[in-house]
Design an enzyme around this catalytic site. Structure first.
Site, mmCIF file in Angstrom:
data_model
loop_
_atom_site.group_PDB
_atom_site.id
_atom_site.type_symbol
_atom_site.label_atom_id
_atom_site.label_comp_id
_atom_site.label_asym_id
_atom_site.label_seq_id
_atom_site.Cartn_x
_atom_site.Cartn_y
_atom_site.Cartn_z
ATOM 1 N N LYS A 22 0.828 -1.100 -0.049
ATOM 2 C CA LYS A 22 -0.007 -0.127 0.187
ATOM 3 C C LYS A 22 0.941 1.417 -0.036
ATOM 4 O O LYS A 22 0.607 2.367 -0.585
ATOM 5 C CB LYS A 22 -0.907 -0.022 1.371
ATOM 6 N N LYS A 66 -2.741 -11.609 -8.605
ATOM 7 C CA LYS A 66 -3.999 -11.538 -7.902
ATOM 8 C C LYS A 66 -5.192 -10.899 -8.453
ATOM 9 O O LYS A 66 -4.851 -9.459 -8.967
ATOM 10 C CB LYS A 66 -3.703 -11.136 -6.556
ATOM 11 N N LYS A 89 -9.458 -5.424 -6.119
ATOM 12 C CA LYS A 89 -10.157 -4.037 -6.558
ATOM 13 C C LYS A 89 -9.068 -3.043 -6.890
ATOM 14 O O LYS A 89 -9.234 -2.393 -7.785
ATOM 15 C CB LYS A 89 -10.921 -3.719 -5.133
HETATM 16 P P1 TYM Z 1 -10.611 -7.480 0.925
HETATM 17 O O1 TYM Z 1 -11.716 -6.755 0.753
HETATM 18 O O2 TYM Z 1 -9.518 -7.047 0.123
HETATM 19 O O3 TYM Z 1 -11.125 -9.010 0.364
HETATM 20 C C1 TYM Z 1 -12.127 -9.826 0.958
HETATM 21 C C2 TYM Z 1 -11.871 -11.183 0.997
HETATM 22 O O4 TYM Z 1 -11.855 -11.489 -0.419
HETATM 23 C C3 TYM Z 1 -10.408 -12.096 -0.526
HETATM 24 N N1 TYM Z 1 -9.932 -12.064 -1.746
HETATM 25 C C4 TYM Z 1 -9.321 -13.007 -2.613
HETATM 26 N N2 TYM Z 1 -9.455 -14.283 -2.373
HETATM 27 C C5 TYM Z 1 -8.827 -15.052 -3.413
HETATM 28 N N3 TYM Z 1 -8.276 -14.389 -4.504
HETATM 29 C C6 TYM Z 1 -8.441 -13.184 -4.846
HETATM 30 N N4 TYM Z 1 -7.926 -12.571 -5.758
HETATM 31 C C7 TYM Z 1 -9.069 -12.469 -3.740
HETATM 32 N N5 TYM Z 1 -9.298 -10.856 -3.584
HETATM 33 C C8 TYM Z 1 -9.969 -10.966 -2.418
HETATM 34 C C9 TYM Z 1 -9.648 -11.703 0.865
HETATM 35 O O5 TYM Z 1 -8.688 -12.798 0.927
HETATM 36 C C10 TYM Z 1 -10.826 -11.313 1.807
HETATM 37 O O6 TYM Z 1 -10.912 -12.605 2.580
HETATM 38 N N6 TYM Z 1 -8.558 -6.902 5.423
HETATM 39 C C11 TYM Z 1 -9.604 -7.613 4.627
HETATM 40 C C12 TYM Z 1 -11.111 -7.403 5.269
HETATM 41 C C13 TYM Z 1 -10.970 -7.789 6.642
HETATM 42 C C14 TYM Z 1 -11.264 -8.906 6.931
HETATM 43 C C15 TYM Z 1 -11.472 -8.476 8.554
HETATM 44 C C16 TYM Z 1 -11.231 -10.173 6.631
HETATM 45 C C17 TYM Z 1 -11.039 -6.506 7.614
HETATM 46 N N7 TYM Z 1 -11.230 -7.412 8.832
HETATM 47 C C18 TYM Z 1 -11.533 -9.603 9.569
HETATM 48 C C19 TYM Z 1 -11.635 -11.238 7.493
HETATM 49 C C20 TYM Z 1 -11.679 -10.829 9.032
HETATM 50 C C21 TYM Z 1 -9.627 -7.004 3.004
HETATM 51 O O7 TYM Z 1 -9.060 -6.177 2.903
HETATM 52 O O8 TYM Z 1 -10.238 -8.159 2.363
#
Ligand code: TYM
Length: 331
Positions: free
Chosen positions: A111, A195, A198
């Site tokens: 980031k 990967k 977003k």
């Molecule tokens: P975020 O919003 O980027 O993504 C949400 C969930 O989707 C999964 N993910 C993926 N899995 C496989 N392949 C991909 N290309 C891919 N892109 C996204 C992420 O691994 C995630 O599980 N920090 C987290 C949000 C969060 C969270 C939490 C998750 C905040 N607090 C507590 C679990 C528990 C995030 O930015 O995910």
């Protein structure tokens, strides 16, 4: 009964990576576990959204979650900022989170590279807030994709540290949830990068129109094609196959594997098939999203009930934590 917590940042539409990385396994767990699913709107602040965007995105993501099959009768689905106990636990955990370990996390380094003019303290302490999200409900399992592995490792560290510091067993050590002992899921992007994400701008959203899906898939990066039988696939081609494995039938995958291995593959055919299979997969979800977004009354009811249930669980843990730390009332 194990407790499961999962979350998603409200920075844009849900995409295939989110679905296969985190939502699909959650849906399968809501029947037999105590499950919490939330929209991480505090986390979205690290990118400084406008107030209007923040508000719209939270509702959109909630509608998308529900459209994927999350059942508010079974799971607790809530908005992170509706639960003030989470930022309080975050503050408390921050006192035992160290600069060195936070600076070393790859997501922070990524980031800081992506947004060099906005390396704020929220980015640095992002894993602490995530740990608070998870342990406030005493979670045992966290369905996340591979990209969150390190953040989850930090949550385990903070939970363990608290227990050790105060000589308690307040927090279970949360584990990543994976299917049948398989590795954590990583859905690749269409641009040859590792990967789908977003912020990477290479994602296919669940709400995306068929025309847009076709356009994106047909533009996906490929190579000049295999020249030897059974040759190793380069990363860009492997990515297309990985996507195919999650949306297409095993027969379709086997067909293109064979044509790749005997060098008769036509990437145009593969992409056309992949686009159609993605459309078949996303169409029912897209239709559902459109329906739910229109039903503001339903959305607010779900959010209100979710907030109540989440707060009941969170305030119980926080009370216990305050007591352990020494915040005891004397009036
Ligand atoms: P975020 O919003 O980027 O993504 C949400 C969930 O989707 C999964 N993910 C993926 N899995 C496989 N392949 C991909 N290309 C891919 N892109 C996204 C992420 O691994 C995630 O599980 N920090 C987290 C949000 C969060 C969270 C939490 C998750 C905040 N607090 C507590 C679990 C528990 C995030 O930015 O995910």
């Amino acid at each position: 009964m194990p407790t499961v917590v999962s979350g998603i940042r409200s920075t844009g539409n849900l995409h295939l990576g989110n679905y296969f990385g985190a939502v699909k396994n959650f849906i399968e767990m809501q029947n037999e576990h105590s499950t919490y699913f939330f929209i991480a709107d505090f986390h979205s602040l690290t990118t400084h959204p406008t107030p209007a965007d923040l508000h719209i995105n939270v509702k959109q993501v909630m509608a998308e979650y529900l459209a994927c099959g999350i059942d508010p009768e079974k799971a607790t689905i809530f908005v992170q900022s509706d639960v003030p106990e989470i930022p309080e636990l975050y503050l408390l955990l921050n006192m035992n989170a160290y600069l060195g370990e936070l600076e070393r996390t790859t997501s922070f380094k990524d980031k800081a590279r992506q947004q060099p003019d906005n390396v704020n303290a929220g980015l640095l302490t992002y894993p602490v807030l995530m740990a608070a999200d998870i342990i406030i409900h005493k979670a045992n399992l966290v369905p996340v994709g591979k990209d969150q592995e390190q953040n989850l490792e930090m949550a385990r560290t903070f939970a363990r540290r608290f227990n050790r510091m105060y000589n308690v067993e307040t927090f279970p050590i949360p584990r990543p949830y994976t299917f049948e002992g398989k590795d954590m899921v990583k859905i690749p992007g269409l641009d040859g990068s590792g990967k789908m994400g977003k912020s990477e701008g290479n994602a296919i959203a669940l709400a995306e129109s068929p025309e847009s899906i076709r356009k994106k898939v047909m533009r996906a990066v490929t190579d000049a094609g295999p020249t030897e039988d059974n040759q190793q696939k380069p990363e860009v081609i492997k990515n297309l196959f990985t996507l195919m494995e999650v949306v297409s039938t095993p027969d379709t995958v086997a067909h293109f594997e064979t044509t790749y291995n005997n060098c008769s593959i036509r990437y145009g055919d593969l992409k056309k098939q992949l686009a159609e299979d993605i459309i078949i997969f996303t169409t029912p979800i897209r239709t559902k999203i459109e329906e739910i977004v229109k039903d503001q009354e339903y959305l607010s009811k779900v959010a209100r009930i979710g907030a109540e249930k989440a707060r009941a669980s969170a305030s119980k843990t926080l009370q216990e934590v305050r007591e352990i730390i020494g915040f005891r009332k004397f009036y």
